[in-house]
Design a protein around this motif. Structure first.
Motif, PDB file in Angstrom:
ATOM      1  N   SER A   1     -12.627  -4.937   5.713  1.00  0.00           N
ATOM      2  CA  SER A   1     -12.320  -5.497   4.414  1.00  0.00           C
ATOM      3  C   SER A   1     -10.809  -5.418   4.160  1.00  0.00           C
ATOM      4  CB  SER A   1     -13.057  -4.724   3.311  1.00  0.00           C
ATOM      5  OG  SER A   1     -12.571  -5.063   2.042  1.00  0.00           O
ATOM      6  N   VAL A   2     -10.255  -6.496   3.625  1.00  0.00           N
ATOM      7  CA  VAL A   2      -8.828  -6.523   3.320  1.00  0.00           C
ATOM      8  C   VAL A   2      -8.487  -5.465   2.289  1.00  0.00           C
ATOM      9  CG1 VAL A   2      -6.953  -7.942   2.394  1.00  0.00           C
ATOM     10  CG2 VAL A   2      -8.690  -8.987   3.855  1.00  0.00           C
ATOM     11  N   LEU A   3      -9.429  -5.177   1.385  1.00  0.00           N
ATOM     12  CA  LEU A   3      -9.190  -4.203   0.319  1.00  0.00           C
ATOM     13  C   LEU A   3      -8.910  -2.804   0.857  1.00  0.00           C
ATOM     14  CD1 LEU A   3     -11.815  -5.279  -2.350  1.00  0.00           C
ATOM     15  CD2 LEU A   3      -9.365  -4.990  -2.740  1.00  0.00           C
ATOM     16  N   THR A   4      -9.465  -2.513   2.029  1.00  0.00           N
ATOM     17  CA  THR A   4      -9.299  -1.167   2.575  1.00  0.00           C
ATOM     18  C   THR A   4      -8.414  -1.114   3.811  1.00  0.00           C
ATOM     19  OG1 THR A   4     -11.399  -1.513   3.758  1.00  0.00           O
ATOM     20  CG2 THR A   4     -11.488  -0.308   1.669  1.00  0.00           C
ATOM     21  N   ASN A   5      -8.252  -2.225   4.492  1.00  0.00           N
ATOM     22  CA  ASN A   5      -7.512  -2.183   5.753  1.00  0.00           C
ATOM     23  C   ASN A   5      -6.294  -3.103   5.809  1.00  0.00           C
ATOM     24  OD1 ASN A   5      -9.367  -0.355   6.999  1.00  0.00           O
ATOM     25  ND2 ASN A   5     -10.796  -2.069   7.265  1.00  0.00           N
ATOM     26  N   GLY A   6      -6.055  -3.877   4.786  1.00  0.00           N
ATOM     27  CA  GLY A   6      -4.941  -4.807   4.827  1.00  0.00           C
ATOM     28  C   GLY A   6      -3.616  -4.158   4.444  1.00  0.00           C
ATOM     29  N   SER A   7      -2.580  -4.950   4.397  1.00  0.00           N
ATOM     30  CA  SER A   7      -1.278  -4.469   3.941  1.00  0.00           C
ATOM     31  C   SER A   7      -1.337  -4.251   2.429  1.00  0.00           C
ATOM     32  CB  SER A   7      -0.196  -5.500   4.273  1.00  0.00           C
ATOM     33  OG  SER A   7      -0.426  -6.697   3.541  1.00  0.00           O
ATOM     34  N   THR A   8      -0.322  -3.605   1.898  1.00  0.00           N
ATOM     35  CA  THR A   8      -0.295  -3.364   0.448  1.00  0.00           C
ATOM     36  C   THR A   8      -0.365  -4.675  -0.317  1.00  0.00           C
ATOM     37  OG1 THR A   8       0.967  -1.319   0.684  1.00  0.00           O
ATOM     38  CG2 THR A   8       1.094  -2.438  -1.444  1.00  0.00           C
ATOM     39  N   ARG A   9       0.418  -5.651   0.122  1.00  0.00           N
ATOM     40  CA  ARG A   9       0.398  -6.945  -0.554  1.00  0.00           C
ATOM     41  C   ARG A   9      -0.973  -7.593  -0.456  1.00  0.00           C
ATOM     42  NH1 ARG A   9       5.095 -11.237   0.652  1.00  0.00           N
ATOM     43  NH2 ARG A   9       6.254  -9.588  -0.440  1.00  0.00           N
ATOM     44  N   ALA A  10      -1.593  -7.506   0.715  1.00  0.00           N
ATOM     45  CA  ALA A  10      -2.907  -8.128   0.912  1.00  0.00           C
ATOM     46  C   ALA A  10      -3.970  -7.432   0.068  1.00  0.00           C
ATOM     47  CB  ALA A  10      -3.286  -8.077   2.389  1.00  0.00           C
ATOM     48  N   LYS A  11      -3.903  -6.095   0.003  1.00  0.00           N
ATOM     49  CA  LYS A  11      -4.875  -5.345  -0.805  1.00  0.00           C
ATOM     50  C   LYS A  11      -4.755  -5.711  -2.287  1.00  0.00           C
ATOM     51  CE  LYS A  11      -4.715  -1.236   2.155  1.00  0.00           C
ATOM     52  NZ  LYS A  11      -4.242   0.159   2.206  1.00  0.00           N
ATOM     53  N   THR A  12      -3.504  -5.797  -2.750  1.00  0.00           N
ATOM     54  CA  THR A  12      -3.284  -6.136  -4.160  1.00  0.00           C
ATOM     55  C   THR A  12      -3.815  -7.530  -4.471  1.00  0.00           C
ATOM     56  OG1 THR A  12      -1.299  -4.746  -4.199  1.00  0.00           O
ATOM     57  CG2 THR A  12      -1.534  -6.358  -5.965  1.00  0.00           C
ATOM     58  N   ALA A  13      -3.545  -8.470  -3.577  1.00  0.00           N
ATOM     59  CA  ALA A  13      -4.021  -9.844  -3.772  1.00  0.00           C
ATOM     60  C   ALA A  13      -5.543  -9.900  -3.746  1.00  0.00           C
ATOM     61  CB  ALA A  13      -3.436 -10.753  -2.692  1.00  0.00           C
ATOM     62  N   ALA A  14      -6.147  -9.122  -2.845  1.00  0.00           N
ATOM     63  CA  ALA A  14      -7.613  -9.112  -2.735  1.00  0.00           C
ATOM     64  C   ALA A  14      -8.241  -8.503  -3.993  1.00  0.00           C
ATOM     65  CB  ALA A  14      -8.032  -8.321  -1.495  1.00  0.00           C
ATOM     66  N   ALA A  15      -7.608  -7.462  -4.534  1.00  0.00           N
ATOM     67  CA  ALA A  15      -8.126  -6.840  -5.752  1.00  0.00           C
ATOM     68  C   ALA A  15      -8.050  -7.812  -6.927  1.00  0.00           C
ATOM     69  CB  ALA A  15      -7.356  -5.564  -6.061  1.00  0.00           C
ATOM     70  N   LEU A  16      -6.938  -8.534  -7.020  1.00  0.00           N
ATOM     71  CA  LEU A  16      -6.796  -9.524  -8.081  1.00  0.00           C
ATOM     72  C   LEU A  16      -7.860 -10.611  -7.953  1.00  0.00           C
ATOM     73  CD1 LEU A  16      -2.919  -9.984  -8.250  1.00  0.00           C
ATOM     74  CD2 LEU A  16      -4.385  -9.083 -10.059  1.00  0.00           C
ATOM     75  N   ALA A  17      -8.084 -11.066  -6.726  1.00  0.00           N
ATOM     76  CA  ALA A  17      -9.087 -12.107  -6.490  1.00  0.00           C
ATOM     77  C   ALA A  17     -10.481 -11.605  -6.848  1.00  0.00           C
ATOM     78  CB  ALA A  17      -9.043 -12.542  -5.025  1.00  0.00           C
ATOM     79  N   ALA A  18     -10.747 -10.335  -6.543  1.00  0.00           N
ATOM     80  CA  ALA A  18     -12.052  -9.766  -6.870  1.00  0.00           C
ATOM     81  C   ALA A  18     -12.245  -9.722  -8.385  1.00  0.00           C
ATOM     82  CB  ALA A  18     -12.166  -8.362  -6.287  1.00  0.00           C
ATOM     83  N   GLY A  19     -11.184  -9.350  -9.104  1.00  0.00           N
ATOM     84  CA  GLY A  19     -11.280  -9.302 -10.553  1.00  0.00           C
ATOM     85  C   GLY A  19     -11.524 -10.668 -11.166  1.00  0.00           C
ATOM     86  N   GLN A  20     -10.935 -11.693 -10.558  1.00  0.00           N
ATOM     87  CA  GLN A  20     -11.108 -13.050 -11.076  1.00  0.00           C
ATOM     88  C   GLN A  20     -12.540 -13.555 -10.923  1.00  0.00           C
ATOM     89  OE1 GLN A  20      -8.085 -15.228  -8.979  1.00  0.00           O
ATOM     90  NE2 GLN A  20      -6.427 -14.484 -10.287  1.00  0.00           N
TER      91      GLN A  20
END
Length: 275
Positions: free
Chosen positions: A1-20
């Motif tokens: 999962s990008v949320l747990t294994n991606g870069s900081t930028r990727a994790k932040t973007a994935a979290a935002l997308a999840a919230g949306q």
């Protein structure tokens, strides 16, 4: 999962997308809860915000832990999301933060407790109000304002004796918020104070003022409230329309002029009887 294994930028973007995704993002809760422990504070903050949009109470323990995060952004995001979730289990942890030396934490916690609307928080909020108005190191008008707002949202009538004295407080923000909170508690004793703020430069104060005056004012307030129908803020105009409608009903109706009495017809003269 990008949320747990991606870069900081990727994790932040994935979290935002999840919230949306809103409530449709429930399947991502385990990954978000895990990412909420990420070493990077921006990731933790974004996860806490996203959890608020998904609004599932299963992640409450993770958010409660977030209150103690070392990073300001993550802390405040956790507190705000706990308020959005409106879960009574968060009352005690949030109420504990009303004693925090950081006034920003006390204000944020008071705001969140207001969102939860749990009456069990009232005694702690009243104590926090007294402390924020005291001469101690915790004195802070901004905290007092947020506590008074929270008490107004919870709508517990027993707080009236704690709020009414604030109508004469030297800080304008404390006075108008107290008047509005009394209004929310079905008490009109703040209407005199509210009148002072109908032309205040701050739109938020004008909104509170016109709402109070509309409910507890009289026909003499009508002209000043009508002036707000052309206010620059939509919220003020909308409340002014409602207030005008209420105040117009209190204008005494003029009694119609008395009807002129019609002259009574003269009785016909009697002719003398013939002799």
């Amino acid at each position: 999962s990008v949320l747990t294994n991606g870069s900081t930028r990727a994790k932040t973007a994935a979290a935002l997308a999840a919230g949306q995704l809103g409530t449709s993002g429930v399947a991502l809760l385990p990954s978000l809860a895990s990412a909420a422990k990420d070493p990077d504070p921006s990731v933790r903050q974004t996860c806490a915000i996203a959890l608020g949009y998904i609004a599932d109470r299963e992640i409450l323990p993770s958010l409660i832990k977030g209150i103690k995060d070392k990073h300001d952004g993550a802390r405040f995001a956790s507190i705000n999301t706990l308020g959005i979730l409106k879960d009574g289990r968060a009352v005690k942890p949030l109420a504990d933060e009303l004693k925090n030396p950081d006034s920003r934490m006390r204000s944020a916690s008071a705001y969140a407790l207001g969102l939860i609307e749990d009456r069990s928080a009232v005694p702690m909020l009243v104590v926090a109000l007294k402390v924020s108005l005291s001469t101690s190191d915790l004195r802070d008008n901004t905290v007092a304002i947020n506590v008074v707002k929270a008490l107004g949202t919870i709508r517990e009538p027993s707080v009236l004796p704690a709020i009414k004295p604030l109508l004469v407080h030297k800080e304008a923000g404390v006075r108008i918020v107290s008047a509005h909170t009394l209004f929310r508690l079905s008490d009109g004793s703040g209407v005199i104070v509210a009148r002072e703020f109908l032309s205040d430069p701050d739109g938020g104060r004008r909104r509170m003022a016109v709402e109070v005056v509309g409910e507890y004012g009289n026909e003499k307030d009508l002209s000043r409230v009508k002036a707000l129908l052309s206010d620059s803020e939509t919220g003020v105009k909308r409340l002014a329309e409602q207030a005008v409608s209420k105040l117009a009903q209190r204008v005494p109706k003029k009694a119609p002029p008395p009807a002129k009495a019609k002259p009574s017809p003269s009785a016909p003269s009697k002719k003398p009887a013939p002799r």
